[in-house]
Design an enzyme around this catalytic site. Structure first.
Site, PDB file in Angstrom:
ATOM      1  N   ALA A   8      48.928 -54.191 -16.584  1.00 22.46           N
ATOM      2  CA  ALA A   8      49.220 -53.717 -17.948  1.00 22.46           C
ATOM      3  C   ALA A   8      48.674 -52.317 -18.186  1.00 22.46           C
ATOM      4  O   ALA A   8      48.312 -51.962 -19.294  1.00 22.46           O
ATOM      5  CB  ALA A   8      48.617 -54.696 -18.957  1.00 22.46           C
ATOM      6  N   ALA A   9      48.610 -51.527 -17.121  1.00 23.11           N
ATOM      7  CA  ALA A   9      47.982 -50.201 -17.250  1.00 23.11           C
ATOM      8  C   ALA A   9      49.002 -49.090 -17.455  1.00 23.11           C
ATOM      9  O   ALA A   9      48.639 -47.984 -17.853  1.00 23.11           O
ATOM     10  CB  ALA A   9      47.138 -49.902 -16.018  1.00 23.11           C
ATOM     11  N   ARG A  14      59.578 -44.868 -20.228  1.00 21.73           N
ATOM     12  CA  ARG A  14      60.985 -45.035 -20.629  1.00 21.73           C
ATOM     13  C   ARG A  14      61.151 -45.657 -22.014  1.00 21.73           C
ATOM     14  O   ARG A  14      62.238 -45.649 -22.572  1.00 21.73           O
ATOM     15  CB  ARG A  14      61.716 -45.871 -19.555  1.00 21.73           C
ATOM     16  CG  ARG A  14      61.904 -45.140 -18.248  1.00 21.73           C
ATOM     17  CD  ARG A  14      62.282 -46.057 -17.089  1.00 21.73           C
ATOM     18  NE  ARG A  14      61.117 -46.727 -16.506  1.00 21.73           N
ATOM     19  CZ  ARG A  14      61.155 -47.526 -15.439  1.00 21.73           C
ATOM     20  NH1 ARG A  14      62.305 -47.782 -14.849  1.00 21.73           N
ATOM     21  NH2 ARG A  14      60.059 -48.100 -14.974  1.00 21.73           N
ATOM     22  N   GLN A  73      42.111 -49.138 -14.619  1.00 19.75           N
ATOM     23  CA  GLN A  73      42.803 -48.370 -13.574  1.00 19.75           C
ATOM     24  C   GLN A  73      43.004 -46.955 -14.093  1.00 19.75           C
ATOM     25  O   GLN A  73      43.771 -46.735 -15.024  1.00 19.75           O
ATOM     26  CB  GLN A  73      44.171 -48.990 -13.249  1.00 19.75           C
ATOM     27  CG  GLN A  73      44.892 -48.254 -12.129  1.00 19.75           C
ATOM     28  CD  GLN A  73      46.392 -48.514 -12.111  1.00 19.75           C
ATOM     29  OE1 GLN A  73      46.947 -49.110 -13.034  1.00 19.75           O
ATOM     30  NE2 GLN A  73      47.052 -48.032 -11.078  1.00 19.75           N
ATOM     31  N   ALA A 376      60.399 -65.483 -70.179  1.00 24.40           N
ATOM     32  CA  ALA A 376      60.967 -64.327 -69.474  1.00 24.40           C
ATOM     33  C   ALA A 376      60.147 -63.075 -69.753  1.00 24.40           C
ATOM     34  O   ALA A 376      59.782 -62.816 -70.891  1.00 24.40           O
ATOM     35  CB  ALA A 376      62.407 -64.113 -69.925  1.00 24.40           C
TER      36      ALA A 376
END
Ligand code: UD1
Ligand code: CA
Length: 451
Positions: A8-9, A14, A73, A376
């Site tokens: 997930a690093a 894109r 990472q 109302a």
């Protein structure tokens, strides 16, 4: 022994987004949450998450999940480089490592169980998940020998035209024997079109390498851009709606409705077109919802009817009727048999059973007894510019049209408020309260001249 590692690093270039790709939402959960959840049934001893691009944000998003080890990472030099970061944390680990791409969110837990089982039965060094796709573009191609073992993976951009014709693709999900993977990881090279270290290159270095082809190719959809994100959302929505239709929910126009994983329905619920259910939402037996509703983190009892309304973080007891065009905001709590009608907003208020707030009202920070009739245009003026104050209306009370109740204020039971009143003081039970200018009539005000 089993460890899982989720990659997930990556930045997700894109996607063209400020959000890291793995934090993009799909039916209310992020991609990475979905991937981690799909492994829960395997009960891994270790769960490692490789983070890099906006690492803190990714870690933060998963702070509610116990047992995750985050491995940094930096820089992100490819999927092989990502897994190399595990050499330290997994030093001495002798079990299997299931590697999952953080951008492949539709995997079924059963498929992962089957992958692990296949891996353990075959005694392979690596077992990877594959699929045959009509359009394989973007995916790594998997090459299989005549004995059925995997000889290697070639990335789409590194393929020759002939290789590209192979439509057996790599899902990005692998089960490795960790000691064997650890031995070859240092040998990866950047000799490819992207100049990165590819995890896929380890497959040709490991023997035997085998694969498991998934029956439902939708499961391995990877998300690299917004088109694929929308396609995966559609697959997930289809799965969720099919599940609930089997459980006894009628969708008049399923394609126009969306659900979250956390939506629960009772039996005989009818969902009309254009309804959206988000977060953790419970809809009781026999409810009729729609058309045109948004219901988020809310709970509705049995037999509730809602038309063209928004309900968020609110609780609605059985047999209430809501809408059209009502807005229940956080901490609105309705007792049984209430009516909330058009252009009514209710926030942080308890409304007792059988009460009616039928037209053009704002009820905020209030406590209404049972069988209250709110006329109302009645408004609780709850905010003095600095603080919020409470309004209490006793059971059986009626407010006239266009009343303003300036909080803090308490009306006892069975109070009647004259139309057009602006009340600033408490009213005892059973009283009539009028807070408006007395009507003046001046005769012959206009000169009526003869034509
Ligand atoms: C990858 C596979 C490809 C497979 C496809 C399936 C490689 C080289 N290719 O390609 O064979 O068909 O997935 O969807 O593995 N990541 C990191 N660190 C990095 C780079 C990526 O953690 O340095 C993470 C990303 O966040 C992502 C995952 O790894 O979750 C996959 O990366 P991505 O760049 O999307 O790989 P693909 O080109 O899709
Ligand atoms: Ca990808």
């Amino acid at each position: 022994m089993l460890a899982i590692a989720v990659l997930a690093a990556g930045k997700g270039t894109r996607m063209k987004s400020d959000l890291p790709k793995v934090l993009q939402p799909l039916a209310g959960a992020t991609l990475v949450e979905r991937v981690i959840s799909s492994c829960e049934r395997l009960q891994p001893q270790r769960q490692l998450l490789i983070v890099g691009h906006q690492a803190e944000r990714v870690e933060q998003s998963l702070s509610q999940r116990p047992g995750l080890e985050f491995v940094l990472q930096q820089p992100q030099n490819g999927t092989g480089h990502a897994v190399q970061q595990l050499l330290d944390p997994l030093a001495g680990f002798a079990g299997d490592l299931l590697v999952l791409n953080g951008d492949v969110p539709l995997l079924r837990p059963e498929t992962l169980e089957e992958l692990l089982q296949r891996h353990r039965e075959s005694g392979a060094a690596v077992t990877l998940l594959t699929a045959r796709l009509a359009d394989a573009s973007g995916y790594g191609r998997v090459f299989v020998t005549s004995e059925g073992t995997v000889s290697g993976i070639v990335e789409h951009r590194d393929c020759s035209d002939a290789e590209r014709a192979n439509n057996l693709v790599n899902a990005g999900i692998y089960c490795f024997s960790w000691p064997q993977l650890a031995a070859v990881l240092p040998r990866l090279s950047t000799d490819n079109d992207q100049g990165e270290l590819y995890l896929t290159d380890t497959v040709a270095m490991l023997s035997p390498a085998v694969h498991l082809e998934v029956a439902d190719a939708d499961e391995i959809n990877g998300i690299n851009d917004r088109l694929q994100l929308a396609q995966c959302e559609a697959v997930l929505q289809q799965r969720l709606k099919e599940h609930w239709m089997r459980e006894g929910v009628s969708f008049v126009d399923p394609a126009s409705c969306t659900l979250s994983d956390g939506t629960r329905f009772g039996r005989d619920v009818v969902v009309e077109p254009q309804c959206h259910f988000r977060g953790t939402t419970v809809i009781g037996d026999g409810c009729r919802i729609g058309p045109g509703c948004l219901i988020e983190n809310a709970s509705l009892g049995m037999g509730v009817e809602v038309v063209h309304s928004v309900i968020r973080e609110a609780t609605v007891a059985a047999h209430c009727a809501i809408g059209p065009f009502a807005h229940l905001r956080p901490e609105a709590e309705l007792g049984e048999d209430c009516r909330v009608g058009n252009f009514v907003e209710i926030k942080k208020s308890r409304i007792g059973s059988g009460s009616k707030v039928n037209h053009l009202s704002y009820i905020g920070d209030a406590e209404l007894g049972s069988s209250v009739n709110v006329g109302a245009g009645t408004i609780t003026a709850n905010y003095d510019g600095v603080n919020k104050h409470r309004t209490v209306i006793g059971s059986g009370s009626k407010t006239g049209a266009n009343s303003v109740l300036v909080a803090p204020i308490t009306l006892g039971a069975n109070v009647t408020v004259g139309a057009g009143s602006c009340l600033t003081k408490d009213v005892p039970a059973g009283a009539l309260a009028l807070g408006r200018a007395r009507q003046l009539v001046k005769q012959n005000w206009q000169q009526i001249s003869a034509p």
